[in-house]
Design a protein around this motif. Sequence first.
Motif, PDB file in Angstrom:
ATOM      1  N   GLU A  17      39.525  19.195  46.391  1.00 55.34           N
ATOM      2  CA  GLU A  17      40.489  18.393  47.149  1.00 55.34           C
ATOM      3  C   GLU A  17      40.652  18.900  48.565  1.00 55.34           C
ATOM      4  OE1 GLU A  17      43.216  17.495  43.196  1.00 55.34           O
ATOM      5  OE2 GLU A  17      43.894  18.932  44.711  1.00 55.34           O
TER       6      GLU A  17
ATOM      7  N   ASP B  60      40.064  15.835  56.975  1.00 58.76           N
ATOM      8  CA  ASP B  60      41.104  14.934  57.479  1.00 58.76           C
ATOM      9  C   ASP B  60      42.000  15.655  58.484  1.00 58.76           C
ATOM     10  OD1 ASP B  60      40.158  12.867  55.954  1.00 58.76           O
ATOM     11  OD2 ASP B  60      41.642  13.065  54.357  1.00 58.76           O
TER      12      ASP B  60
ATOM     13  N   ASP C 147      39.577   8.663  43.711  1.00 57.26           N
ATOM     14  CA  ASP C 147      40.444   7.595  44.153  1.00 57.26           C
ATOM     15  C   ASP C 147      39.658   6.707  45.103  1.00 57.26           C
ATOM     16  OD1 ASP C 147      42.256   5.957  45.313  1.00 57.26           O
ATOM     17  OD2 ASP C 147      43.354   7.540  46.370  1.00 57.26           O
TER      18      ASP C 147
ATOM     19  N   TYR D  14      40.569   5.977  48.768  1.00 56.43           N
ATOM     20  CA  TYR D  14      40.561   6.992  49.837  1.00 56.43           C
ATOM     21  C   TYR D  14      39.690   6.572  51.008  1.00 56.43           C
ATOM     22  CZ  TYR D  14      39.282  11.091  52.521  1.00 56.43           C
ATOM     23  OH  TYR D  14      39.038  11.957  53.551  1.00 56.43           O
TER      24      TYR D  14
END
Lengths: 351, 351, 605, 605
Positions: free
Chosen positions: C363, C370, C400, C403
Amino acid sequence: MSYIAKPKIIHGGLSRNELGLTIRDYEGGLSTLCAGCGHDSVTAALVQAFFELNVPPHMAAKISGIGCSSKTTAYFLGGSHGFNSVHGRMPSVATGAHAAHGGLSVIGISGDGDSLSIGLGQFGHAVRRNLDMCYVIENNGVYGLTKGQFSASADKGSKLKKGDINELPPLDPVQMAIVQGGTFVARGFSGDKEQLVPLLKAAIAHKGFALVDVISPCVTFNDHTESTKSYAHTREYYHQAVHVDYVEPREEIKQKYKAGEAVTVDMHDGGSVLLRKVSKDYDPTDRVSALQYVNTRASKGEIVTGLLFIDEDEPDLHTINRTSKVPLRDLPYEQLCPGQKGMDKVNARYR
Amino acid sequence: MSYIAKPKIIHGGLSRNELGLTIRDYEGGLSTLCAGCGHDSVTAALVQAFFELNVPPHMAAKISGIGCSSKTTAYFLGGSHGFNSVHGRMPSVATGAHAAHGGLSVIGISGDGDSLSIGLGQFGHAVRRNLDMCYVIENNGVYGLTKGQFSASADKGSKLKKGDINELPPLDPVQMAIVQGGTFVARGFSGDKEQLVPLLKAAIAHKGFALVDVISPCVTFNDHTESTKSYAHTREYYHQAVHVDYVEPREEIKQKYKAGEAVTVDMHDGGSVLLRKVSKDYDPTDRVSALQYVNTRASKGEIVTGLLFIDEDEPDLHTINRTSKVPLRDLPYEQLCPGQKGMDKVNARYR
Amino acid sequence: MSDKENRLNNFVIRLANVNGTGSASANNLLMKSIFRMGIPVTGKNYFPSNIQGLPTWYEIRVSGDGYLARAGRTDIMVAMNAQTYGQDLKQLDAGGYLIYDSSWPREKQFTREDVTVLGVPLAKMCNEAFTNPRARILMKNMVYVGVLSALLEIDEKVIHALIEEMFAKKEKLIPANKQAIAMGKEYALEHFNCPLDTKLKALDKTKNHIMIDGNTASGLGCVYAGATVAAWYPITPSTTVMDSFKSFCKQFRENPESGERDYCIIQAEDELAAIGMVLGASWNGARAFTSTSGPGVSLMGEFLGLGYFAEIPAVLIDVQRVGPSTGMPTRTQQSDIMPAAFASHGDTKHVVLFPANPKECFEMAINSFDLAERLQTPVIVLQDLDIGMNDWMVEEFNWDGAYQPDRGKVLNEKELEEAAAFYRYLDIDGDGIAARSYPGVHKKGAYFLRGSGHNKFGGYTENSDEYQEVLDRLLVKWETAKTLVPKPVLTKAKKKTKIGLISSGGCDYAVLEAMDRLAAQNIFIDYLRVKAFPFTQEVEAFIESHDQIYVVEQNRDAQLKSLLILETKATKDQLISILDYAGMPLAARVVVSAIDEHLAKGAVA
Amino acid sequence: MSDKENRLNNFVIRLANVNGTGSASANNLLMKSIFRMGIPVTGKNYFPSNIQGLPTWYEIRVSGDGYLARAGRTDIMVAMNAQTYGQDLKQLDAGGYLIYDSSWPREKQFTREDVTVLGVPLAKMCNEAFTNPRARILMKNMVYVGVLSALLEIDEKVIHALIEEMFAKKEKLIPANKQAIAMGKEYALEHFNCPLDTKLKALDKTKNHIMIDGNTASGLGCVYAGATVAAWYPITPSTTVMDSFKSFCKQFRENPESGERDYCIIQAEDELAAIGMVLGASWNGARAFTSTSGPGVSLMGEFLGLGYFAEIPAVLIDVQRVGPSTGMPTRTQQSDIMPAAFASHGDTKHVVLFPANPKECFEMAINSFDLAERLQTPVIVLQDLDIGMNDWMVEEFNWDGAYQPDRGKVLNEKELEEAAAFYRYLDIDGDGIAARSYPGVHKKGAYFLRGSGHNKFGGYTENSDEYQEVLDRLLVKWETAKTLVPKPVLTKAKKKTKIGLISSGGCDYAVLEAMDRLAAQNIFIDYLRVKAFPFTQEVEAFIESHDQIYVVEQNRDAQLKSLLILETKATKDQLISILDYAGMPLAARVVVSAIDEHLAKGAVA
Ligand SMILES: Cc1ncc(C[n+]2csc(CCOP(=O)(O)OP(=O)(O)O)c2C)c(N)n1
Ligand SMILES: Cc1ncc(C[n+]2csc(CCOP(=O)(O)OP(=O)(O)O)c2C)c(N)n1
Ligand code: SF4
Ligand code: SF4
Ligand SMILES: [Mg+2]
Ligand SMILES: [Mg+2]
């Protein structure tokens, strides 16, 4: 002093290139270098070369290290992105930039201190990777910006104004590049724009690492009589081994030469390079021969110039990597992300 | 596995050198390298060379970088100081050590990763300074210690066990050293101790920078069939260009050769080196010739070995610096401090 | 410490081997079998900084309760290394079992009364059964797995399935391996009382879980983040991050027809070059990263300062090994916290993330891009070797699909075309971040990037006010960073308490276990695991609401605590260090005893 | 701010020039003349990071009271640079004088009512008087010095003597220079009311003093320390440290007959190599050092960690310029404090010294070698650019003939011969320092130095306990360091006070001036100037005895304060930052107004 502003007005009479741009569109900020500094002449030659090659300014990327020479990226191609990085590390920044987008014309500007002292390692590895860029060393035998210490390209016996004599052999970027697998190795002189502009054009057009080592005198610290990197010394020992003409893709090769006198090398951009040799016992498309020629002449104190070695067939970094045609940085995220389908495979592997 | 202890007992029959020491006195700690690693053979050759040269162990200084190769300084000359420094920076540490005391025999051990990747810059500058040391590259074409990635000396087309193929040209320390002003440039093979020991002896005796590039296969990561740094490949393409014999100061040169067949070079330590060339079109005391020879053969895939270039006349770092005869670190403080008398002069200048 | 009663699904096996003898796959097989039996387990590799011939240990903790930290005890020792036999015997806890190769007689001094010694003539058995010399060495490992399968009651079907998967590409090796397992099993059944009290019983606790190491997860995260350019220089223990990125790129990012690659991995000549390449690529609009370890971070200092001051995104994954200097490259530590946070000369501060397990490695690899692009600054992911290099049981990864990467403020062609003017360092909306542009997009986007003094318009400056304006804006950006970085994880004690504990990264497993143990002693502590530097307001709130806070970390100089002191409102008295930094992963007992001791002292004082 | 009354021997002249036009020697002549008149003075050079053609300023502060910090005002502006004319005019304080070259008409917009403008046709005068084009440029500078000599009443004999010294080796230039001075003087006497109210009067306050810059003093200190090996890479603003070392070595360390040199200076290929050479030389028994600036320190990180962990002496002189990154190479800052103290990955801490003036640059150069060799660790001397590059008035240097270098614990041949055994990392007497040996001295002295894990006997280790034992001993050594580093300087307020101020390095001059000004406002503050990190017990005592302490420093992130918080018993509330970091040397007014403001706020609150 070179800070006196040149007017930015476009004269009606200025010629335009295929993009409709004038040479002024290829200029940059005002130089803050010393009046007469060789580097300013290299800047002028670069302006001319890019103008003549019809490169849209925003499609070039200028990258440099630190030094008077490295400052010059601010003085040409004002319409390009510039990256004035840290001392000696321009090659790595250029490598990354080129990896992200192979379609930009990467022009690297460095000095002899920047490339041959602190940057010697990165320089060699950029050569080895055949990074597709034009790499210019503005070579004056000293560290200009830190006030004139000897650099690693200083010749044996060269003397500083303050009296210090250099007793170490010079590192010659041309010979090193040939030995390290370089595919385009040239030397010019800031005082000979006529030779320099076609050299730079060919270097920019070359697909792979193109070294242009330019003897570019430092008028403030290394242009006196006992210097071997002065205007006067360079003029005296200057030897044009190969004349080069860059021929545009659409142009025809007009001049005709006798067999053996001239060699034409086709470039990846569709243009070609016409090499006229001065010496017969030397083939600039043969690595062993080129190395021998340059080495022999250097050992006699001659400053051999021209396009000294060229090999247009070696694969460059992206070719070796088989990178996608679309520049990496422009690939859509959807294409990059393996999604849940990929995840399922991963989970299966680690269960 | 090489950790199995050899007994440290001195056999009555072991021969002694002029210092009354046996070869055991030149050994070091137990090797922790893989069984069959080429580096262990280089270690053995070094033990022999120092033994035969009658160097008192405590008068040698061993300096290395990081890597399997660099570890080996712990496996020879247990009676010497050793300095296992950081990756790629052995040359600078050696330079400083040598500056402090020019009377020690400095032996530097490095790997191809250590010297040609991260250390490429320091390597070139040590060559250029003609630092008086014996510089050994244990060259296996891979990073052994980090599990077998290609190094910069990997040949084009060489393949890793995992399947990766190297497509970049190799950096050849021999050619680079010749171009960078090296004064003693040799190549050996860990599998040929007979050649390696005299090469090392000559290198240690040389006054100046002596490079010995030793092809030293990594049995764990780079000794398979598709490797060009394997024992088998090296044996096949191995070419002894120059046989070398190191002749002790007091020894006489016994063998006689026909003119042109052998060259004798006098060393600074009073000994001499006897070079027997295999090829006629090549003079190992001429830089241009040596470079041409090596470059030509390398372009044909040959691994040229021997003492490939030697110039015993170039000044080393201390000669250029005109350093005092007494090692700097042994100068008494009284001689170094200008005292109040000096202070008076300083004060006068700045008043 | 375990006592006899609860050794069911609750014990530690330590396997002492010599590296280069092929024990790794056998040990992994053992660990994986337990996992497939539904029992929570971890496997840790204590390997030397060497390729062949030195001692190496593999440690398997079986914990039906799901405690996965280093236990700090040994219940079963498989002593395969003559060099370390004495030391291994000593390390076995009382009541434990020692398995050794009885092909040769043991030396007398190496005995202990309080453990059970089980000799198996492994070498003899293999020499008899196999002819190939390499097989004779390798199969010894499989035989001891067989022995253990009898002693512990491992499901034979599970072992066989795993062997078949392992050798899927070299099928002809399967029978020999199965044979070796069987030999061991038979020998044990014949000579020992099987099973032991220390044994396994299938559970259902590993469903929807995978066993993966942090570095593999990081590499995978970089793929999912959309990173396209990677530059690196090999260094233990970070090399497998790039190995993973490469292997997943090969799997997912190569066009099967054209062979075209949607990525470019460059093995740089050193770490200085690697980070330079990352900055160059990021400047030119690619998501780019490098992975390294401590020495590499030291070498990257100059470039990291450039990234900070010239505001270039960059992602650096630092898998921390034991420092200072070369230190112990194969041992774990958390000693690059301060060096990473303040890398480079001058006033610099970097965003740092602290993943605590492989799932977070995945993650945070994504977060880091980002953040780096949103904040236009280098982001350093600080991974512990113990997390990065060892196998951990984590929930399966799910993706996900919604995303989308946050590429930050980047003006596109149209925006540039329409803009009146573009100034690279002009912060328009007050978050401390100015818009950037990529080369080659539009002529109006051109700007000149430099690490020397520049004003907000991007011009060169040596003017004090102009310089300070830019430097001060970076502090505004720092405040923005606090709102964007991952928030800490709070584990509240069962009872309200004014005692807190702060930790990070790989300490998490041991701390969680310690919290349970302390709770059993009626000591209740709220636990906050920080996931990022700078610290968010949640960290401030936690500090404000606890009088006394233990800070648990794996370095000598209390680096996390130092950051807390410098960058939050915490008072110095409030924070109490628990330090453990000798290179082994943290064990719960260290935390428990430190807190017990401290509280006892407090009670006395 | 000055008012008319007290401008006698109390004013600031600012000379705005273009670099590369030879103004430096004229400006120096002006400053030196004032010094020779017995009046305290300082000269500061604000030069661009460029060789020719950009603006440069020289600032002379005359202070009969001996205040030598940057005043932060301008009473006389000599505006020689057309580029900066407007800005220069603006910077002049009300009531000041502007001198400019009136050869050409001034632009209209550049006028001010509240200052006196004095036009001198410098170019015209020089073009008439001199024929050589270079002389025409150079002599303009001498003419304005002549003008000032009349306006300020500078002793003509002093100027003439200085010109004769300046051109001792080029005697034929003397007449022209004297002529230029005379031209200026005559012009001024003829056209202006000489002298001004702002003027000089000879004093007797500079006897037994010299004017010297910190870098020159550092280089000299290294000579007196007995340093024999120096390795460096050129970088502004540290280059002159090595220039100085070289020139003094040439003067004092060369055998006039043989030409033999008792030193070896190596211009390295970069900073990584420079520090590597220093470590190699130190390991081999020489006193060795390097000089650099911020970017160099970043590059030296890996090697500094090796020096720390393998315990190798090294001296590094860092002349601090404005960071981060390339920053402003010719401007001053104190922003390498934390980066120096914690350079390198892993748990490392380095001894740092903070010289406050050229005299201390000299002394601390010597201290640094003694400390480095006694403590067997790198020592970093952090010099401010303002101290290093500018001329300061300091007491003459005197040499204590009794000084002997402290080479630390080094076993000589006899000691090694007699030793039962020698273990490099065995601390026998509990001060955290083990004895070392040089190569080539005795066979028993041989040891193997490594940056990887080692035990106290010097053997390689990956054993946790052995590793930790060594790492913990380094903390013992750190305690020893606290007893050895230079003690702080306490300047007590005239009245007892609970308010303190801590500062370091080049802030000293401004802080001392500020203390006097505050005392005049009845604000009494004890001032402690720290000279070293780690902090000594005197620093602890000072902190303990003051409730509220201002920490004055020239960086954005309060780096000195951070060290105080982390490494002393100071509470966070106790310390109040006063930060000034835009590249200009600190002025007293900054400190005074910050304290006034803070106290006022406190009074209200
Ligand atoms: C890490 C680092 N070290 C040193 C410097 C100081 N420095 C700036 S430019 C330069 C040398 C420039 O020489 P060269 O590359 O030959 O450029 P020139 O000025 O001669 O054109 C040096 C040493 C620096 N900026 N960064
Ligand atoms: C700064 C730094 N980067 C990376 C490493 C990791 N590393 C250790 S040895 C090595 C390469 C060794 O290769 P080589 O010099 O060829 O030695 P070999 O093991 O092949 O003998 C690397 C990359 C390190 N120790 N330090
Ligand atoms: S110092 Fe030398 S290199 Fe630098 S600008 Fe002046 S002439 Fe050019
Ligand atoms: S890995 Fe290779 S280089 Fe290293 S010890 Fe083993 S065989 Fe030698
Ligand atoms: Mg230069
Ligand atoms: Mg190798």
